[in-house]
Design a protein around this motif. Sequence first.
Motif, PDB file in Angstrom:
ATOM      1  N   THR A 135     -20.909 -14.015 -81.725  1.00 48.95           N
ATOM      2  CA  THR A 135     -19.505 -14.346 -81.639  1.00 48.95           C
ATOM      3  C   THR A 135     -18.699 -13.264 -82.347  1.00 48.95           C
ATOM      4  OG1 THR A 135     -17.813 -15.986 -82.213  1.00 48.95           O
ATOM      5  CG2 THR A 135     -19.658 -15.754 -83.738  1.00 48.95           C
ATOM      6  N   THR A 136     -17.515 -12.990 -81.835  1.00 50.18           N
ATOM      7  CA  THR A 136     -16.665 -11.985 -82.443  1.00 50.18           C
ATOM      8  C   THR A 136     -15.435 -12.655 -83.054  1.00 50.18           C
ATOM      9  OG1 THR A 136     -15.269 -11.586 -80.507  1.00 50.18           O
ATOM     10  CG2 THR A 136     -17.364 -10.388 -80.634  1.00 50.18           C
ATOM     11  N   SER A 137     -14.721 -11.889 -83.860  1.00 52.44           N
ATOM     12  CA  SER A 137     -13.518 -12.417 -84.500  1.00 52.44           C
ATOM     13  C   SER A 137     -12.429 -12.716 -83.469  1.00 52.44           C
ATOM     14  CB  SER A 137     -12.994 -11.426 -85.544  1.00 52.44           C
ATOM     15  OG  SER A 137     -12.751 -10.173 -84.947  1.00 52.44           O
ATOM     16  N   ALA A 138     -12.549 -12.101 -82.296  1.00 52.79           N
ATOM     17  CA  ALA A 138     -11.578 -12.367 -81.231  1.00 52.79           C
ATOM     18  C   ALA A 138     -11.899 -13.639 -80.471  1.00 52.79           C
ATOM     19  CB  ALA A 138     -11.536 -11.180 -80.266  1.00 52.79           C
ATOM     20  N   GLY A 139     -13.069 -14.221 -80.778  1.00 52.36           N
ATOM     21  CA  GLY A 139     -13.426 -15.486 -80.150  1.00 52.36           C
ATOM     22  C   GLY A 139     -14.355 -15.384 -78.963  1.00 52.36           C
ATOM     23  N   SER A 140     -14.762 -14.181 -78.628  1.00 48.57           N
ATOM     24  CA  SER A 140     -15.691 -14.059 -77.505  1.00 48.57           C
ATOM     25  C   SER A 140     -17.104 -14.406 -77.956  1.00 48.57           C
ATOM     26  CB  SER A 140     -15.658 -12.650 -76.927  1.00 48.57           C
ATOM     27  OG  SER A 140     -16.109 -11.718 -77.889  1.00 48.57           O
ATOM     28  N   THR A 141     -17.891 -14.892 -77.028  1.00 52.15           N
ATOM     29  CA  THR A 141     -19.268 -15.272 -77.317  1.00 52.15           C
ATOM     30  C   THR A 141     -20.201 -14.680 -76.270  1.00 52.15           C
ATOM     31  OG1 THR A 141     -19.028 -17.333 -76.081  1.00 52.15           O
ATOM     32  CG2 THR A 141     -18.622 -17.423 -78.456  1.00 52.15           C
ATOM     33  N   ASN A 142     -21.456 -14.557 -76.669  1.00 55.14           N
ATOM     34  CA  ASN A 142     -22.474 -14.022 -75.780  1.00 55.14           C
ATOM     35  C   ASN A 142     -23.764 -14.772 -76.058  1.00 55.14           C
ATOM     36  OD1 ASN A 142     -23.628 -12.116 -73.884  1.00 55.14           O
ATOM     37  ND2 ASN A 142     -24.659 -11.211 -75.643  1.00 55.14           N
ATOM     38  N   TYR A 143     -24.487 -15.109 -75.007  1.00 56.54           N
ATOM     39  CA  TYR A 143     -25.713 -15.893 -75.145  1.00 56.54           C
ATOM     40  C   TYR A 143     -26.858 -15.256 -74.383  1.00 56.54           C
ATOM     41  CZ  TYR A 143     -22.635 -19.643 -76.758  1.00 56.54           C
ATOM     42  OH  TYR A 143     -21.710 -20.398 -77.445  1.00 56.54           O
ATOM     43  N   ALA A 144     -28.050 -15.435 -74.908  1.00 54.75           N
ATOM     44  CA  ALA A 144     -29.237 -15.082 -74.149  1.00 54.75           C
ATOM     45  C   ALA A 144     -29.334 -16.018 -72.954  1.00 54.75           C
ATOM     46  CB  ALA A 144     -30.478 -15.222 -75.026  1.00 54.75           C
ATOM     47  N   ASP A 145     -29.847 -15.511 -71.859  1.00 51.32           N
ATOM     48  CA  ASP A 145     -29.958 -16.333 -70.654  1.00 51.32           C
ATOM     49  C   ASP A 145     -30.779 -17.594 -70.908  1.00 51.32           C
ATOM     50  OD1 ASP A 145     -30.154 -13.542 -68.284  1.00 51.32           O
ATOM     51  OD2 ASP A 145     -28.438 -14.561 -69.200  1.00 51.32           O
ATOM     52  N   SER A 146     -31.761 -17.489 -71.774  1.00 47.82           N
ATOM     53  CA  SER A 146     -32.670 -18.602 -72.008  1.00 47.82           C
ATOM     54  C   SER A 146     -32.009 -19.774 -72.727  1.00 47.82           C
ATOM     55  CB  SER A 146     -33.879 -18.130 -72.813  1.00 47.82           C
ATOM     56  OG  SER A 146     -33.464 -17.599 -74.060  1.00 47.82           O
ATOM     57  N   VAL A 147     -30.846 -19.554 -73.338  1.00 52.44           N
ATOM     58  CA  VAL A 147     -30.193 -20.635 -74.089  1.00 52.44           C
ATOM     59  C   VAL A 147     -28.830 -21.017 -73.517  1.00 52.44           C
ATOM     60  CG1 VAL A 147     -31.378 -19.856 -76.175  1.00 52.44           C
ATOM     61  CG2 VAL A 147     -28.990 -19.194 -75.804  1.00 52.44           C
ATOM     62  N   LYS A 148     -28.387 -20.312 -72.500  1.00 51.66           N
ATOM     63  CA  LYS A 148     -27.072 -20.620 -71.912  1.00 51.66           C
ATOM     64  C   LYS A 148     -27.032 -22.064 -71.423  1.00 51.66           C
ATOM     65  CE  LYS A 148     -25.594 -16.021 -70.418  1.00 51.66           C
ATOM     66  NZ  LYS A 148     -25.376 -15.112 -69.267  1.00 51.66           N
ATOM     67  N   GLY A 149     -25.950 -22.743 -71.751  1.00 47.16           N
ATOM     68  CA  GLY A 149     -25.793 -24.129 -71.348  1.00 47.16           C
ATOM     69  C   GLY A 149     -26.432 -25.119 -72.299  1.00 47.16           C
ATOM     70  N   ARG A 150     -27.226 -24.637 -73.241  1.00 45.67           N
ATOM     71  CA  ARG A 150     -27.883 -25.527 -74.202  1.00 45.67           C
ATOM     72  C   ARG A 150     -27.416 -25.277 -75.638  1.00 45.67           C
ATOM     73  NH1 ARG A 150     -33.203 -25.158 -75.042  1.00 45.67           N
ATOM     74  NH2 ARG A 150     -33.343 -22.935 -74.518  1.00 45.67           N
ATOM     75  N   PHE A 151     -27.146 -24.020 -75.961  1.00 45.18           N
ATOM     76  CA  PHE A 151     -26.750 -23.648 -77.319  1.00 45.18           C
ATOM     77  C   PHE A 151     -25.275 -23.266 -77.343  1.00 45.18           C
ATOM     78  CE2 PHE A 151     -31.136 -21.996 -78.984  1.00 45.18           C
ATOM     79  CZ  PHE A 151     -31.727 -23.186 -78.571  1.00 45.18           C
ATOM     80  N   THR A 152     -24.632 -23.537 -78.466  1.00 45.98           N
ATOM     81  CA  THR A 152     -23.236 -23.156 -78.652  1.00 45.98           C
ATOM     82  C   THR A 152     -23.059 -22.545 -80.038  1.00 45.98           C
ATOM     83  OG1 THR A 152     -22.484 -24.974 -77.232  1.00 45.98           O
ATOM     84  CG2 THR A 152     -20.849 -23.928 -78.658  1.00 45.98           C
ATOM     85  N   ILE A 153     -22.500 -21.336 -80.069  1.00 42.17           N
ATOM     86  CA  ILE A 153     -22.215 -20.680 -81.333  1.00 42.17           C
ATOM     87  C   ILE A 153     -20.749 -20.863 -81.670  1.00 42.17           C
ATOM     88  CG2 ILE A 153     -21.740 -18.418 -80.291  1.00 42.17           C
ATOM     89  CD1 ILE A 153     -23.061 -17.140 -82.764  1.00 42.17           C
ATOM     90  N   SER A 154     -20.470 -21.055 -82.950  1.00 37.39           N
ATOM     91  CA  SER A 154     -19.083 -21.180 -83.382  1.00 37.39           C
ATOM     92  C   SER A 154     -18.950 -20.615 -84.788  1.00 37.39           C
ATOM     93  CB  SER A 154     -18.627 -22.642 -83.348  1.00 37.39           C
ATOM     94  OG  SER A 154     -19.415 -23.429 -84.223  1.00 37.39           O
ATOM     95  N   ARG A 155     -17.717 -20.295 -85.164  1.00 40.11           N
ATOM     96  CA  ARG A 155     -17.482 -19.767 -86.492  1.00 40.11           C
ATOM     97  C   ARG A 155     -16.241 -20.417 -87.095  1.00 40.11           C
ATOM     98  NH1 ARG A 155     -16.836 -13.481 -85.825  1.00 40.11           N
ATOM     99  NH2 ARG A 155     -15.918 -13.513 -87.920  1.00 40.11           N
ATOM    100  N   ASP A 156     -16.282 -20.642 -88.391  1.00 43.44           N
ATOM    101  CA  ASP A 156     -15.164 -21.201 -89.122  1.00 43.44           C
ATOM    102  C   ASP A 156     -14.769 -20.170 -90.173  1.00 43.44           C
ATOM    103  OD1 ASP A 156     -13.429 -22.563 -90.844  1.00 43.44           O
ATOM    104  OD2 ASP A 156     -14.433 -24.473 -90.523  1.00 43.44           O
ATOM    105  N   ASN A 157     -13.759 -19.382 -89.872  1.00 47.22           N
ATOM    106  CA  ASN A 157     -13.367 -18.307 -90.780  1.00 47.22           C
ATOM    107  C   ASN A 157     -12.885 -18.849 -92.126  1.00 47.22           C
ATOM    108  OD1 ASN A 157     -14.030 -16.375 -88.891  1.00 47.22           O
ATOM    109  ND2 ASN A 157     -11.931 -16.115 -88.166  1.00 47.22           N
ATOM    110  N   ALA A 158     -12.282 -20.006 -92.119  1.00 47.21           N
ATOM    111  CA  ALA A 158     -11.758 -20.571 -93.364  1.00 47.21           C
ATOM    112  C   ALA A 158     -12.872 -20.960 -94.327  1.00 47.21           C
ATOM    113  CB  ALA A 158     -10.883 -21.782 -93.060  1.00 47.21           C
TER     114      ALA A 158
END
Length: 115
Positions: free
Chosen positions: A51-74
């Motif tokens: 995940t980037t500070s701009a909010g974009s995300t990227n996933y390995a094909d093997s986990v797409k649709g099952r895993f979710t990455i998120s960040r809490d800057n605060a």
Amino acid sequence: QVQLVESGGGLVQAGGSLRLSCAASKSIFSINAMGWYRQAPGEQRELVATTTSAGSTNYADSVKGRFTISRDNAKNMVYLQMNSLKSQDTALYYCHAQWLASHYWGQGTQVTVSS
């Protein structure tokens, strides 16, 4: 310097869920790229999600649709929500941060999925 500490790993049955957390020792607001990697025994470390500070995300094909990455800057935290876990997801999961020209890694948290 950035220190990363992972938590949330454990043993779960196939089809179950886990949420991994990564606590950073400094504000992650200025850290553009953060993510999760994993390494299974006898295998190379591989990218799971970023995940980037701009909010974009990227996933390995093997986990797409099952895993979710998120960040809490605060809170200086990065999370990985893992659903519909499979035995193939068993690995040591590492938090990663790229800040300026350096790469930082946590010590890892073990995820074991029983079939």
